[in-house]
Design an enzyme around this catalytic site. Structure first.
Site, mmCIF file in Angstrom:
data_model
loop_
_atom_site.group_PDB
_atom_site.id
_atom_site.type_symbol
_atom_site.label_atom_id
_atom_site.label_comp_id
_atom_site.label_asym_id
_atom_site.label_seq_id
_atom_site.Cartn_x
_atom_site.Cartn_y
_atom_site.Cartn_z
ATOM 1 N N GLU A 502 -26.606 -10.510 6.239
ATOM 2 C CA GLU A 502 -25.396 -10.801 7.047
ATOM 3 C C GLU A 502 -25.649 -11.919 8.063
ATOM 4 O O GLU A 502 -25.266 -11.812 9.224
ATOM 5 C CB GLU A 502 -24.879 -9.523 7.728
ATOM 6 C CG GLU A 502 -24.372 -8.514 6.710
ATOM 7 C CD GLU A 502 -23.316 -7.557 7.245
ATOM 8 O OE1 GLU A 502 -22.980 -7.636 8.427
ATOM 9 O OE2 GLU A 502 -22.839 -6.743 6.440
HETATM 10 C C1 LIG Z 1 -32.110 -6.488 0.738
HETATM 11 C C2 LIG Z 1 -31.089 -7.551 0.698
HETATM 12 C C3 LIG Z 1 -29.776 -7.232 0.419
HETATM 13 C C4 LIG Z 1 -28.824 -8.230 0.303
HETATM 14 N N1 LIG Z 1 -27.550 -7.918 -0.097
HETATM 15 C C5 LIG Z 1 -26.695 -8.934 -0.415
HETATM 16 C C6 LIG Z 1 -25.444 -8.657 -1.032
HETATM 17 O O1 LIG Z 1 -25.087 -7.505 -1.273
HETATM 18 N N2 LIG Z 1 -24.644 -9.706 -1.358
HETATM 19 C C7 LIG Z 1 -25.007 -10.990 -1.105
HETATM 20 O O2 LIG Z 1 -24.258 -11.895 -1.435
HETATM 21 N N3 LIG Z 1 -26.178 -11.280 -0.502
HETATM 22 C C8 LIG Z 1 -27.029 -10.293 -0.174
HETATM 23 N N4 LIG Z 1 -28.233 -10.576 0.424
HETATM 24 C C9 LIG Z 1 -28.559 -11.956 0.702
HETATM 25 C C10 LIG Z 1 -28.687 -12.292 2.186
HETATM 26 O O3 LIG Z 1 -27.435 -12.441 2.758
HETATM 27 C C11 LIG Z 1 -29.536 -13.566 2.224
HETATM 28 O O4 LIG Z 1 -30.859 -13.150 1.987
HETATM 29 C C12 LIG Z 1 -29.418 -14.333 3.478
HETATM 30 O O5 LIG Z 1 -28.182 -14.986 3.495
HETATM 31 C C13 LIG Z 1 -30.522 -15.379 3.664
HETATM 32 O O6 LIG Z 1 -30.708 -16.140 2.534
HETATM 33 P P1 LIG Z 1 -32.186 -16.367 1.950
HETATM 34 O O7 LIG Z 1 -32.834 -15.047 1.848
HETATM 35 O O8 LIG Z 1 -32.067 -17.172 0.724
HETATM 36 O O9 LIG Z 1 -32.945 -17.174 3.070
HETATM 37 P P2 LIG Z 1 -32.850 -18.769 3.364
HETATM 38 O O10 LIG Z 1 -31.426 -19.184 3.425
HETATM 39 O O11 LIG Z 1 -33.758 -19.472 2.455
HETATM 40 O O12 LIG Z 1 -33.412 -18.800 4.842
HETATM 41 C C14 LIG Z 1 -34.796 -18.775 5.140
HETATM 42 C C15 LIG Z 1 -34.982 -18.912 6.647
HETATM 43 O O13 LIG Z 1 -34.447 -20.167 7.093
HETATM 44 C C16 LIG Z 1 -33.577 -19.932 8.191
HETATM 45 N N5 LIG Z 1 -32.513 -20.933 8.185
HETATM 46 C C17 LIG Z 1 -31.761 -21.340 7.146
HETATM 47 N N6 LIG Z 1 -30.888 -22.266 7.543
HETATM 48 C C18 LIG Z 1 -31.089 -22.463 8.874
HETATM 49 C C19 LIG Z 1 -30.518 -23.299 9.875
HETATM 50 N N7 LIG Z 1 -29.541 -24.129 9.634
HETATM 51 N N8 LIG Z 1 -30.988 -23.214 11.133
HETATM 52 C C20 LIG Z 1 -31.990 -22.363 11.432
HETATM 53 N N9 LIG Z 1 -32.576 -21.563 10.531
HETATM 54 C C21 LIG Z 1 -32.127 -21.614 9.271
HETATM 55 C C22 LIG Z 1 -33.048 -18.535 7.986
HETATM 56 O O14 LIG Z 1 -32.624 -17.972 9.234
HETATM 57 C C23 LIG Z 1 -34.258 -17.825 7.425
HETATM 58 O O15 LIG Z 1 -35.083 -17.413 8.472
HETATM 59 C C24 LIG Z 1 -29.187 -9.582 0.554
HETATM 60 C C25 LIG Z 1 -30.509 -9.885 0.878
HETATM 61 C C26 LIG Z 1 -31.447 -8.898 0.951
HETATM 62 C C27 LIG Z 1 -32.849 -9.276 1.254
#
Ligand SMILES: Cc1cc2nc3c(=O)[nH]c(=O)nc-3n(C[C@H](O)[C@H](O)[C@H](O)COP(=O)(O)OP(=O)(O)OC[C@H]3O[C@@H](n4cnc5c(N)ncnc54)[C@H](O)[C@@H]3O)c2cc1C
Length: 830
Positions: A502
């Protein structure tokens, strides 16, 4: 001398006009009267007097005669503003437009109306909601055995799945007319919080369908046909939903999803219909592996112009039955040993009819706006509730453990080092609960607080991480060895999930909270931006003129207010509430004015560059967040009936927030890219240097003690969590031990005194007690009490061990505690 007094009086009157944000003519009048006095007295040379009169007349004419001001000042300023305003993408704009502004707007105003906050009624459950929490929720908690779920089954047992579906847990947000429970946001939050205090898997399984997903989207945007078909099925658990936005290439940058659909004609159920061929690759999707209904976000294209003139239509959301040919779903991820269902899904060129789009064809391309609008409210509930629930268990168990576990013959909670951790845990939890309840209450009042929801999401999860880390440290090895008797390890493992979902926390802190707040909550910025978008030049200039001069008076007012509050410690500003908290309200008023000033200075001097200056934006976001969290804490204390015994908790939380605000300000001053502005801000905000301090040791001691005693204050702190006071339950066992520890300690003290005097020799504990009874040091009844307590204490401190093939044998039996439990007559003491 008289001239000097006259000049000082003038400065004072002008400062007062700025402080009270008085209209422009009062400034001109005050300056005119002052200058007239100086002229009559002949205090200044004729040349200086003449120049000052000219300056005053020209400035007054320019600023007070509206048509003149618009043409000569506002219109050129508007042109400049249009040039420097950073480009905002459509997805950013839709995120900015989503939701509403509530108490965050007051904090941005620099002059929060505390009476308004305190007069918001305390959120309460209806009788029906309370009965659900006390009935089915309690029962579901009792049915959940974390070890069975997280280790043996890696899933909820079938009877738990059945219970969740049959008792309507999946339809809490669905109105009764569709067969749902139609609960308030507060009730929804209470349920999630209580489940989280017992079992993370059951909690997530219930939380996700009630959060952003098919039900929420249908409720707001679905066609009548879609609502009538799906909502009753979702409410009764006939459909299991999931919502898929994230994929390998688009996580935080969800607006950049590469998944796409192309508008085309195709065959569906034997008919030629208008539809979409969709290709997608998603991952991390909660409930995906067991979902029957997939909410899917993708970008829609219409290259053949079958539905309009535009080719790139934008993000669109459709509901696809997972049994539909071409949908690949069912495989699982293992999210930090969490046993809730989570996995990838995909599809290649899958044809779906157009009426599977949520809201039908009129809603194609509206997906991002829909998601942002729903997120604004949903984010305020799910993670703040679940992390608060988990933290309640951690705090309650750690307080009891610190009393029951002794080292160096002292309960570990009495060591000052452990006290520090306990104090943090108590203060953090008090604040988290305050923010959870008050924010859910705001949602029930009709708010969709987008900035506040980001604040509570970020800070609840971060505080929960601190709470569980502290709990682990205090428990030592007891928290580390997994098994049926470990009530902390899984929470510790899984806390990063709440940090990531989220809106990942780093992004939320450094981009969203202040980035969105500065535009949404600021009293003038949104109006200024709106004016730049107005096509009619005259209307644009008129709107900009109103906004920009209001903004200027706001800025000057905050300069004066900041300095005045800094010089006086805000002692003379009115504050509501009880005497115990009035000083805090004053200090928060002061910090709010300084925050409004710093926010304006950052926007003025960094402009569009602020978007990339995440360290600056993050600090400003921290200040806004702590102001909100401290406001909630003070309100909670008042709402709870100003309990004196809870005061240390509230004070710890607010003092901690004030100190953190101060440190965030100092970080800002020291790193402000335009150095003189940093110095100036420091002078205006903290003219006497640092004045706030972290909660002191004495206060920390009082909070720690409160956690270690079986008391109403401890019950209020952890209210709403699941507790069973059984000796067979690992957390309940601690509760029973805590109830008995004082009595046992008193008996133990008699035995120890006898050992010290040499009457009783220090052999094995059993023999010591027998001798003590024989010599009349303690009675036989007391000996029995001590023995029973000691068994219990040992059970509290023991951990599980397993046969050597642990991990390979699916249902490995723990031996140590299992043996204890067999010998134990399960006694329900409460
Ligand atoms: C257990 C679990 C359940 C989930 N359930 C769902 C679901 O039901 N439906 C769904 O659609 N998604 C779901 N998600 C996805 C979740 O919303 C994403 O994991 C999240 O949006 C982050 O994406 P990412 O993991 O690819 O990290 P990335 O986007 O690769 O981010 C990596 C890091 O970079 C940082 N970062 C990225 N951009 C910036 C910026 N501009 N400025 C500063 N920092 C930045 C982030 O804060 C993070 O620390 C789930 C994820 C998990 C792990």
């Amino acid at each position: 001398m008289v001239t000097l007094i006259w000049i000082l009086a003038t400065i004072f009157v002008l400062a007062a006009a700025a402080y009270f944000r008085a209209p422009g003519w009062t400034w001109a009048l005050a300056a005119g009267v002052s200058l007239a006095g100086l002229t009559v007295r002949g205090a200044l040379s004729p040349a200086v007097t003449g120049s000052l009169w000219t300056l005053l007349i020209v400035a007054s004419a320019l600023l007070l005669i509206a048509p003149l001001r618009r043409v000569l000042l506002s219109d050129p300023l508007l042109g400049w503003f249009r040039r420097v305003l950073p480009a905002v993408s459509q997805t950013e704009q839709e995120a900015l437009d989503a939701g509403t502004v509530w108490w965050d707007g007051e904090l941005f105003s620099g002059r929060p109306d505390w009476g308004k906050l305190l007069s918001v009624p305390k959120p309460v459950l209806t009788a029906e909601e309370q009965a659900f929490v006390d009935g089915p929720v309690e029962e579901l908690c009792r049915m959940c055995d974390d070890w069975q779920i997280s280790y043996e089954l890696n899933d909820l047992p079938p009877e738990v799945w059945r219970f969740i579906k049959d008792r309507g847990f999946l339809g809490m947000i669905i109105p009764k007319r569709y067969g749902g429970l139609g609960f308030s946001a507060l009730a929804h939050s209470e349920v999630v919080m209580k489940l989280a205090s017992r079992n993370p898997t059951a909690c997530v399984t219930v939380m996700v369908p009630n959060s952003l997903g098919p039900a929420e989207l249908l409720l707001h945007y679905g066609t009548e046909e879609q609502k009538n078909y799906y909502l009753p099925r979702l409410a009764s658990g006939l459909e299991m939903p999931c919502f898929a936005l994230t994929g390998p290439e688009a996580g935080s940058d969800a607006g950049a999803i590469p998944d796409f659909g192309v508008v085309c004609k195709g065959r569906h159920e034997g008919k030629d219909v208008l539809g979409i061929r969709v290709t997608w690759e998603k991952r991390y999707i909660t409930l995906g592996p067991v979902a029957t209904l997939l909410g899917l976000a993708f970008k829609l294209y219409d290259p053949d112009h079958l539905i309009g003139t535009e080719e790139a239509i934008g993000i669109t959301v459709a509901l696809i039955p997972t049994s539909h040919p071409g949908v690949s779903i069912g495989r699982r991820h293992i999210p930090l040993n969490g046993s809730f269902m989570n996995g990838p899904n995909g599809g290649n060129d899958v044809f779906i009819p157009m009426d599977w789009v949520v809201g039908g064809q009129p809603y194609v391309g509206q997906g991002w706006r829909m998601l942002m609008e729903c997120l604004a409210a949903g984010r305020a509930i799910s993670l703040p509730s679940s992390t608060t629930g988990g933290s309640k268990t951690a705090v309650r168990a750690t307080g009891a453990y610190s009393r029951v576990r002794s080292q160096f013959r002292v309960p570990i909670g009495r060591f000052e080092g452990v006290e520090e951790a306990l104090a943090r845990m108590g203060g953090n939890l008090y604040l988290m609960e305050a923010a959870r309840v008050i924010t859910a209450g705001a949602v029930d009042l009709g708010e969709k607080p987008s900035v506040i929801s980001a604040i509570v999401k970020y800070h609840s999860t971060e505080r929960a991480r601190q709470v569980v880390n502290d709990a682990m440290d205090v428990h030592g090895g007891k928290g580390i060895c997994l098994g049926p008797n470990n009530y902390l390890g899984r929470g510790y493992q899984q806390i990063p999930i709440s940090i990531t979902v989220e809106g990942a926390n780093i992004l939320t802190r450094s981009m969203i909270i202040f980035g969105q707040g500065a535009i949404r909550c600021h009293p003038y910025v949104l109006k200024e931006i709106a004016a730049t978008k107005e096509a009619d030049r005259a209307a644009a200039t008129a709107a900009f003129d109103r906004a920009v001069w209001g903004h200027a008076s706001f800025l000057v007012g905050n300069v004066v207010r900041s300095l005045w509050f800094g010089l006086t410690g805000a002692r003379f500003t009115p504050a509501p509430g009880a005497a115990e908290t009035r000083g805090h309200f004053r200090r928060l008023s002061r910090l709010s004015a300084s925050f409004a000033l710093a926010a304006d200075m950052a926007m003025l001097f960094l402009g569009g560059d602020l978007k990339r200056r995440e360290k600056i934006s993050g600090r400003l976001g921290d200040i806004l967040s702590y102001l909100y969290l401290a406001s909630c804490t003070l309100k909670r204390w008042h709402d709870d009936g100003r309990q004196q015994t809870d005061l240390p908790l509230a004070q710890w939380a607010v003092e901690d927030a004030e100190n953190r605000i101060q440190e965030a300000f100092y970080g800002l001053f020291e790193n402000f890219p335009v150095r003189p502005v940093g110095w100036l801000l420091r002078l205006l905000v903290f003219p006497f240097g640092r004045t706030f301090r972290a909660p002191d040791d004495a206060l920390g001691h009082r909070v720690a003690r409160l956690l270690m005693e079986d008391s109403p204050a401890r019950d209020r702190l952890t209210a709403g969590m699941f507790i069973q006071r059984y000796e067979a339950d690992p957390v309940g066992r601690l509760e029973v031990a805590l109830q008995r520890v004082a009595e046992a300690e008193a008996i133990e003290a008699k035995v120890r005194a006898a050992v010290r005097s040499g009457a009783v020799r220090e052999f094995a504990a059993g023999e010591r007690i027998t001798t003590a009874v024989r010599l009349g040091v303690i009675t036989a009844v007391e000996a029995e009490t001590l023995k029973r307590y000691d068994e219990l204490r040992r059970a509290c401190i023991m951990v599980d061990d397993f046969p050597p093939d642990v991990g390979r044998h699916a249902a490995a039996e723990p031996v140590s505690i299992g043996a204890f439990e067999e010998a134990l007559v399960v006694r329900k003491t409460a």
